[in-house]
Motif scaffolding. Structure first.
Motif, mmCIF file in Angstrom:
data_model
loop_
_atom_site.group_PDB
_atom_site.id
_atom_site.type_symbol
_atom_site.label_atom_id
_atom_site.label_comp_id
_atom_site.label_asym_id
_atom_site.label_seq_id
_atom_site.Cartn_x
_atom_site.Cartn_y
_atom_site.Cartn_z
ATOM 1 N N SER A 1 34.517 14.424 11.037
ATOM 2 C CA SER A 1 34.432 13.384 10.023
ATOM 3 C C SER A 1 32.974 13.034 9.780
ATOM 4 C CB SER A 1 35.272 12.165 10.387
ATOM 5 O OG SER A 1 34.606 11.393 11.334
ATOM 6 N N VAL A 2 32.669 12.819 8.499
ATOM 7 C CA VAL A 2 31.310 12.486 8.095
ATOM 8 C C VAL A 2 31.374 11.176 7.316
ATOM 9 C CG1 VAL A 2 29.305 13.191 6.745
ATOM 10 C CG2 VAL A 2 30.622 14.907 7.992
ATOM 11 N N GLY A 3 30.606 10.198 7.755
ATOM 12 C CA GLY A 3 30.611 8.896 7.090
ATOM 13 C C GLY A 3 31.991 8.267 7.073
ATOM 14 N N GLY A 4 32.762 8.535 8.108
ATOM 15 C CA GLY A 4 34.079 7.917 8.204
ATOM 16 C C GLY A 4 35.176 8.666 7.463
ATOM 17 N N MET B 1 27.937 8.544 12.293
ATOM 18 C CA MET B 1 27.849 9.116 10.934
ATOM 19 C C MET B 1 28.568 10.474 10.868
ATOM 20 S SD MET B 1 26.498 7.745 8.405
ATOM 21 C CE MET B 1 26.650 8.210 6.711
ATOM 22 N N ILE B 2 28.348 11.277 11.911
ATOM 23 C CA ILE B 2 29.082 12.537 12.037
ATOM 24 C C ILE B 2 29.843 12.501 13.359
ATOM 25 C CG2 ILE B 2 28.918 15.061 12.152
ATOM 26 C CD1 ILE B 2 26.207 14.859 10.798
ATOM 27 N N VAL C 1 26.901 11.975 16.000
ATOM 28 C CA VAL C 1 25.558 11.703 15.509
ATOM 29 C C VAL C 1 25.558 10.328 14.854
ATOM 30 C CG1 VAL C 1 23.667 12.517 14.072
ATOM 31 C CG2 VAL C 1 25.268 14.169 15.047
ATOM 32 N N GLY C 2 24.744 9.429 15.389
ATOM 33 C CA GLY C 2 24.693 8.063 14.862
ATOM 34 C C GLY C 2 23.908 7.986 13.565
ATOM 35 N N GLU C 3 24.092 6.897 12.823
ATOM 36 C CA GLU C 3 23.386 6.727 11.562
ATOM 37 C C GLU C 3 21.881 6.689 11.813
ATOM 38 O OE1 GLU C 3 25.010 3.675 9.181
ATOM 39 O OE2 GLU C 3 23.521 3.946 7.601
ATOM 40 N N GLY C 4 21.139 7.418 11.011
ATOM 41 C CA GLY C 4 19.689 7.424 11.129
ATOM 42 C C GLY C 4 19.139 8.285 12.250
#
Lengths: 323, 218
Positions: free
Chosen positions: A63-66, A1-2, A28-31
């Motif tokens: 990058s955040v959320g791609g 995610m980040i 940082v992974g999603e969730g």
């Protein structure tokens, strides 16, 4: 995610330059709830401000959320920022607006039509447990309530990511606990990814699934909290500081760190029974962390009980001779 | 001179003063806000950081601030004539009043805007607010009580300036006090003028204070 790689930020003044963030990689992974722990001046605040480009990094990518943020034009960056919520140590609320007005401000900024704002504000305030204080001004609220407004405001644009800049550092322990519980709840209910910086161990203990220790602009160590506890980590020592003697005459003093299921195993009782040794507990903790149960003890074993120490190692616990 | 004559003079003087100060205040508020906002935005680390522009703007403001009003009044006579076509009368007095008060108020605006906490501005940037939204909804709105308090100070300063403008044919209470009270020894006029000025200033301050109290939620 980040995703952050090779991030570097230097502050230059006329006389000298200070490297605030020095070649940091972070994922940082999603969730996930990711905590960056460090003292003041370690560069963690600069790191966080680079994630939403409040500070422009000198090198590296974010990058955040791609979406790669470092290359965006101003207008695109503004849109990208709508997807990144942020909460602040001193809350940063508008003193001229009521609680509802502060939340509405975030909606105005993101271009939510007037007609839809009222309902959304009510919904957000309900979410953070402030449904009854909509018409109060920030100056009439307690610190914890102010931070709840900050959280409601940060969530206005339904972001996937929340950045927390020492969000509980200005709060007392009880209020800190309630804010942390709220963050954890939002993380679970909304799948919100949280990147936070803090100097408080409690925060990492209570809500972080992953963590990094930052010093002099660099990550000294980083990873999943459960993994860090298993290795030779500063984090383990910092999370469970033991204030006990490191030498006992006629005995070997060991520091034992356990995590996961091992934390709840009657390990020391087993040890005493199997090897018929007198285990003395000099100090220690067993606690529930966000992601795992973990504990750390300092124990004293009679000098001739080498087998017992080997047994402990075999169980998967981390055993070090105290010094 | 009878009291009714005094009151008649006083009425006209008050009207003239109110007109001069009123129009000058309006123009000063607009000009001062504009320059004050620009001073903050163009400063190093500001939202429109442009240090050279900031330096030039600061210099102009400082020049305006360093001229004693009575000198400014005379110095810009050609400018005044170009703007209103004459240098005598209340309308002509409005020009130097405004020119003198704008730099004064601009610095007050600048100071007021700097009082808005940096993290509140940063939070707005982080939310994705436009610069226009930040200026209008954050900086000016958050500083509003301080701006009103500053404008009150400016209005009262303008009342003082307007008395000086009176001496060069600007009319108003200052003119009255000089021509009748000082040059013709009409003590009644002098006293009446002083009382009128005290009441006027008192009223302005009261209105300002009430507004500030109403708007401030800190």
């Amino acid at each position: 995610m980040i995703e952050i790689s090779g991030l570097r930020k230097t502050y230059r003044s006329r006389k000298r330059s200070v490297v605030a963030v020095d070649d940091v990689d972070l994922s940082v992974g999603e969730g996930e709830v990711y905590g960056v722990l460090g003292r003041s001046g370690a560069g963690k605040s600069t790191l966080l401000r680079c994630v939403n480009m409040l500070e422009r990094p000198d090198a590296g990518t974010v990058s955040v959320g791609g979406v790669e943020l470092t290359g965006l034009r101003r207008k695109q960056l503004r849109v990208a920022r709508h997807g990144i919520g942020m909460i602040h140590q001193h809350f940063a609320l508008l003193s001229s607006r009521t609680v509802a007005g502060n939340v509405a401000f975030a909606l105005e900024v993101t271009g939510v039509p007037r007609g839809e704002r009222r309902a959304r504000v009510a919904e957000l305030l309900e979410l953070v447990g402030l449904g009854d204080r909509a018409d109060a001004y920030p100056s009439q609220l307690s610190g914890g309530q102010k931070q709840r407004v900050g959280i409601a405001r940060a969530l206005a644009a339904r972001p996937k990511v929340l950045l927390s800049d020492e969000a509980t550092s200005a709060l007392d322990p009880e209020t800190t606990e309630s804010i942390l519980r709220l963050l954890l709840d939002l993380n679970r209910r909304l799948g919100l990814t949280i990147l936070l910086i803090t100097h408080e161990m409690t925060v990492v203990k209570r809500i972080c699934t992953s963590a990094a220790v930052m010093r002099d602009g660099r990550f000294v160590e980083s990873g999943r909290v459960a993994d860090l506890l298993r290795g030779d980590s500063e984090l383990a020592r910092d999370l469970f500081p033991i204030d006990a003697p490191v030498s006992v005459p006629g005995a070997t003093v060991l520091d034992v760190t356990v995590s996961g299921e091992d934390a709840d195993r009657p390990l020391l009782a087993e040890l005493a029974r199997r090897f018929d040794v007198d285990v003395r507990i000099l100090g220690g903790h067993v606690e529930t962390l966000a992601a795992t149960r973990a504990g750390r003890w300092r124990i004293a074993l009679p000098d001739d009980s080498g087998e017992a120490a080997d047994f402990l190692r075999k169980t998967g616990a981390r055993v070090e001779v105290a010094s | 001179m009878t009291w009714s004559e005094v009151f008649e003079l006083l009425g006209t003087g008050l009207q003239e003063t109110a007109w001069m100060v009123g129009v000058a205040t309006l123009l000063t508020a607009i000009g001062g806000l504009l320059i004050g906002v620009l001073l903050v935005l163009t400063d190093k680390g500001g939202l429109l950081a442009a240090p050279p522009v900031n330096a030039v703007l600061g210099l102009i403001v400082n020049v305006g601030r360093s001229l004693p009003f009575i000198i400014l009044l005379v110095a810009i006579i050609p400018f005044t004539r170009a703007v209103v076509g004459t240098t005598i009368g209340t309308d002509a007095a409005i020009v130097p009043l405004t020119v003198g008060a704008i730099p004064f108020f601009a610095r007050i605006v600048e100071a007021a805007l700097r009082e808005v906490p940096a993290d509140v501005v940063a939070a707005s940037v982080a939310m994705g607010a436009t610069r226009r939204q930040i200026v209008g909804k954050v900086l000016l709105r958050e500083a509003l009580p301080a701006l009103i308090a500053g404008l009150t100070i400016t209005v009262i300063a303008l009342v003082g300036y307007s008395a000086m403008a009176g001496t060069v044919g600007g009319g108003g209470l200052g003119d009255l006090a000089i021509r009748y009270g000082y040059q013709r020894f009409e003590t009644e006029v002098m006293i009446a003028t002083v009382v009128a000025l005290v009441v006027f200033v008192q009223l302005v301050q009261m209105v300002g204070d009430v507004l500030v109290r109403r708007l401030s939620h800190r």
